[in-house]
Design an enzyme around this catalytic site. Structure first.
Site, PDB file in Angstrom:
ATOM      1  CB  ILE A  54      -1.024  -0.016   1.169  1.00 49.61           C
ATOM      2  CG1 ILE A  54      -2.130   1.005   0.924  1.00 49.61           C
ATOM      3  CG2 ILE A  54      -0.354   0.220   2.507  1.00 49.61           C
ATOM      4  CD1 ILE A  54      -2.965   0.766  -0.300  1.00 49.61           C
ATOM      5  CB  SER A  77      11.962   0.112   4.293  1.00 53.44           C
ATOM      6  OG  SER A  77      11.907  -1.152   3.678  1.00 53.44           O
ATOM      7  NE  ARG A  78      10.981  -5.145   8.351  1.00 53.06           N
ATOM      8  CZ  ARG A  78      10.077  -6.087   8.539  1.00 53.06           C
ATOM      9  NH1 ARG A  78      10.106  -6.796   9.637  1.00 53.06           N
ATOM     10  NH2 ARG A  78       9.150  -6.321   7.638  1.00 53.06           N
ATOM     11  CE  LYS A 130      -8.095  -1.593   6.129  1.00 50.77           C
ATOM     12  NZ  LYS A 130      -7.775  -2.653   5.123  1.00 50.77           N
ATOM     13  CG  ASP A 167      -6.745  -6.164   5.852  1.00 50.18           C
ATOM     14  OD1 ASP A 167      -6.165  -5.493   6.719  1.00 50.18           O
ATOM     15  OD2 ASP A 167      -6.618  -5.940   4.630  1.00 50.18           O
TER      16      ASP A 167
HETATM   17  P1  NAP Z   1       2.505  -5.539   3.352  1.00 46.96           P
HETATM   18  O1  NAP Z   1       2.899  -5.164   1.974  1.00 46.96           O
HETATM   19  O2  NAP Z   1       2.450  -6.987   3.716  1.00 46.96           O
HETATM   20  O3  NAP Z   1       3.424  -4.888   4.452  1.00 46.96           O
HETATM   21  C1  NAP Z   1       3.804  -3.535   4.406  1.00 46.96           C
HETATM   22  C2  NAP Z   1       5.228  -3.382   4.911  1.00 46.96           C
HETATM   23  O4  NAP Z   1       5.244  -3.379   6.324  1.00 46.96           O
HETATM   24  C3  NAP Z   1       6.197  -4.503   4.553  1.00 46.96           C
HETATM   25  O5  NAP Z   1       6.642  -4.351   3.230  1.00 46.96           O
HETATM   26  C4  NAP Z   1       7.276  -4.291   5.560  1.00 46.96           C
HETATM   27  O6  NAP Z   1       8.071  -3.208   5.120  1.00 46.96           O
HETATM   28  C5  NAP Z   1       6.535  -3.787   6.768  1.00 46.96           C
HETATM   29  N1  NAP Z   1       6.366  -4.846   7.766  1.00 46.96           N
HETATM   30  C6  NAP Z   1       5.804  -6.061   7.602  1.00 46.96           C
HETATM   31  N2  NAP Z   1       5.827  -6.743   8.763  1.00 46.96           N
HETATM   32  C7  NAP Z   1       6.426  -5.930   9.657  1.00 46.96           C
HETATM   33  C8  NAP Z   1       6.761  -6.069  11.033  1.00 46.96           C
HETATM   34  N3  NAP Z   1       6.474  -7.178  11.706  1.00 46.96           N
HETATM   35  N4  NAP Z   1       7.362  -5.029  11.638  1.00 46.96           N
HETATM   36  C9  NAP Z   1       7.648  -3.903  10.963  1.00 46.96           C
HETATM   37  N5  NAP Z   1       7.354  -3.724   9.653  1.00 46.96           N
HETATM   38  C10 NAP Z   1       6.748  -4.727   9.030  1.00 46.96           C
HETATM   39  O7  NAP Z   1       1.103  -4.913   3.725  1.00 46.96           O
HETATM   40  P2  NAP Z   1       0.191  -3.867   2.940  1.00 46.96           P
HETATM   41  O8  NAP Z   1      -0.697  -4.577   1.994  1.00 46.96           O
HETATM   42  O9  NAP Z   1       0.998  -2.741   2.435  1.00 46.96           O
HETATM   43  O10 NAP Z   1      -0.755  -3.418   4.131  1.00 46.96           O
HETATM   44  C11 NAP Z   1      -0.302  -2.599   5.185  1.00 46.96           C
HETATM   45  C12 NAP Z   1      -1.517  -1.982   5.848  1.00 46.96           C
HETATM   46  O11 NAP Z   1      -2.210  -1.215   4.858  1.00 46.96           O
HETATM   47  C13 NAP Z   1      -2.532  -2.993   6.394  1.00 46.96           C
HETATM   48  O12 NAP Z   1      -3.055  -2.555   7.603  1.00 46.96           O
HETATM   49  C14 NAP Z   1      -3.624  -3.019   5.337  1.00 46.96           C
HETATM   50  O13 NAP Z   1      -4.893  -3.291   5.898  1.00 46.96           O
HETATM   51  C15 NAP Z   1      -3.579  -1.590   4.824  1.00 46.96           C
HETATM   52  N6  NAP Z   1      -4.087  -1.467   3.450  1.00 46.96           N
HETATM   53  C16 NAP Z   1      -3.629  -2.302   2.480  1.00 46.96           C
HETATM   54  C17 NAP Z   1      -4.185  -2.208   1.199  1.00 46.96           C
HETATM   55  C18 NAP Z   1      -3.713  -3.087   0.071  1.00 46.96           C
HETATM   56  O14 NAP Z   1      -4.254  -2.980  -1.039  1.00 46.96           O
HETATM   57  N7  NAP Z   1      -2.705  -3.933   0.269  1.00 46.96           N
HETATM   58  C19 NAP Z   1      -5.176  -1.277   0.931  1.00 46.96           C
HETATM   59  C20 NAP Z   1      -5.574  -0.413   1.931  1.00 46.96           C
HETATM   60  C21 NAP Z   1      -5.021  -0.522   3.195  1.00 46.96           C
HETATM   61  P3  NAP Z   1       9.632  -3.234   5.017  1.00 46.96           P
HETATM   62  O15 NAP Z   1       9.975  -4.506   4.315  1.00 46.96           O
HETATM   63  O16 NAP Z   1       9.795  -2.019   4.201  1.00 46.96           O
HETATM   64  O17 NAP Z   1      10.194  -3.129   6.384  1.00 46.96           O
END
Ligand code: NAP
Length: 296
Positions: free
Chosen positions: A13, A35-36, A89, A167
C-alpha cells in the site's frame, strides 16, 4: 510551507498509494522512510523507527503503513517521541490498544489519525446526504474479493490480529458507519475459518438498526475473477446501488493526507473506532465454522 513526513513500511500500500499521495501533495515532503528491505529513490531510509526518531528531530509526522500487528509498538514509540501519527486501517489489533494510543497522544499534545480510506471513495458523501432524507428499509453489503490477488503471500492476515476477511471488510464497515445517520450494533455473525488458519476467510454479519431496517453484510475472500464491493440500499423513497472499485483509491489517499495536514495544525485527533468495534463484536458474537484449509 510543506511539512516533513516519514513513511514506515515500504510494502504494497505504501507503493500503490502512500508515496504517490505524499509526493503529489504540496503540504508534505517525504523526508524519510523506514524499511528493512526497501527504499525510495532520493529519500533517506532508516532500518528502524527508533533510528529515524533519533536521527531526525526535524520530521514531526510519522505515517505507519505496516501490517496491523506491529502497529501499536511503532505508534507508541512515535508518540512518545512527540511526533504526530497517522495510522493505516485498521488502527489496531484491539479496541483497547487504540484507546491507549489516544490517551498517549493527548498526553503528548500531538495528532493521532485513524485513517479510513474507503470513506473517501466516490459516491459515499453523496449517498450519505441522500440517505439522511429517507427512511432506510434495507441495506445489504457484499464485499467479496480474491485474497490471492489482493493479499498475495501476506501471511500476517491469517495470524491473530490480522483480521482475515475483515481486513478488507472493515473498509465496508467504515463506509457503513459513515453513511448511516444513526448507529447500528451487531447482534449476530457467522465466521468461516480455514482449519489451518486463525482468522476468517468469510463472514456474515447481522446488525440491529434503531428504525427496524434490515442491515446485513457478506464478506468473502474466496471470490474469483473481479472483486465485488457494493452496497444495496432500499429506502421508503427509492433504492440505490453503490459500487466501489480500486480506481478511486488515488483520490481516497490524497484526501487522507489532506486531512492529516489539517489535523497537525493544532494537534487534533481523528480516531473513530466504530468500524473496529463492529469487528471486535463479530469476533465476540460470531458462530464459527471450520472450513477447508487455505494455502497461497
Ligand atoms: P505488506 O505489503 O504486507 O506490508 C507492508 C510493509 O510493512 C512490509 O513491506 C514491511 O516493510 C513492513 N512490515 C511487515 N511486517 C512488519 C513487522 N512485523 N514489523 C515492521 N514492519 C513490518 O502490507 P500492505 O498490503 O501494504 O498493508 C499494510 C496496511 O495497509 C494494512 O493494515 C492493510 O490493511 C492496509 N491497506 C492495504 C491495502 C492493500 O491494497 N494492500 C489497501 C488499503 C489498506 P519493510 O519490508 O519495508 O520493512
Amino acid at each position: 510551507m510543506s511539512r516533513q513526513i516519514a513513511l514506515v513500511g515500504i510494502g504494497k500500500i505504501a507503493r500503490d498509494q502512500h508515496i504517490p499521495a505524499i509526493t503529489a501533495d504540496p503540504a508534505w515532503t517525504l523526508a524519510a522512510t523506514v524499511s528493512r528491505n526497501a527504499s525510495v529513490d532520493g529519500v533517506d531510509n532508516y532500518r528502524s523507527l527508533e533510528a529515524l526518531l533519533a536521527a531526525r528531530p526535524d520530521i514531526d509526522t510519522i505515517s505507519l503503513a505496516i501490517p496491523v500487528q506491529p502497529r501499536f509498538d511503532h505508534a507508541r514509540q512515535a508518540l512518545l517521541a512527540g511526533r504526530h501519527v497517522m495510522l493505516e486501517k485498521p488502527p489496531g489489533v484491539s479496541v483497547s490498544e487504540c484507546h491507549s494510543l489516544q490517551t498517549l497522544a493527548r498526553e503528548q499534545g500531538v495528532s493521532l489519525y485513524a485513517t479510513w480510506h474507503a470513506r473517501h471513495a466516490e459516491g459515499v458523501a453523496n449517498a450519505r446526504e441522500w440517505l439522511a432524507l429517507r427512511r432506510l428499509k434495507r441495506l445489504q453489503i457484499c464485499w467479496k474479493e480474491d485474497v490471492r490477488v489482493w493479499h498475495p503471500d501476506q501471511e500476517w492476515v491469517w495470524d491473530p490480529g490480522g483480521l482475515g476477511v475483515f481486513d478488507p471488510g472493515i473498509n465496508a464497515l467504515s463506509i457503513l458507519t459513515d453513511l448511516l445517520p444513526v448507529p447500528v450494533h451487531l447482534h449476530a455473525a457467522h465466521l468461516e475459518v480455514p482449519s489451518n488458519r486463525q482468522t476468517p476467510i468469510a463472514a456474515s454479519l447481522y446488525f440491529s438498526h434503531p428504525g427496524g431496517a434490515r442491515v446485513e453484510a457478506e464478506f468473502d475472500w474466496r471470490q474469483t475473477g473481479d472483486p465485488v464491493w457494493k452496497f444495496m440500499i432500499d429506502t421508503d423513497e427509492g433504492s440505490r446501488l453503490l459500487s466501489f472499485g480500486a480506481a478511486s483509491m488515488d483520490i481516497e489517499y490524497r484526501r487522507l493526507y489532506q486531512r492529516m495536514a489539517e489535523l497537525v495544525v493544532d494537534a487534533s485527533m481523528d480516531m473513530d473506532l466504530t468500524p473496529l468495534t463492529h469487528v471486535a463484536d463479530a469476533f465476540m458474537l460470531g458462530r464459527r465454522s471450520s472450513t477447508e484449509p487455505f494455502f497461497f
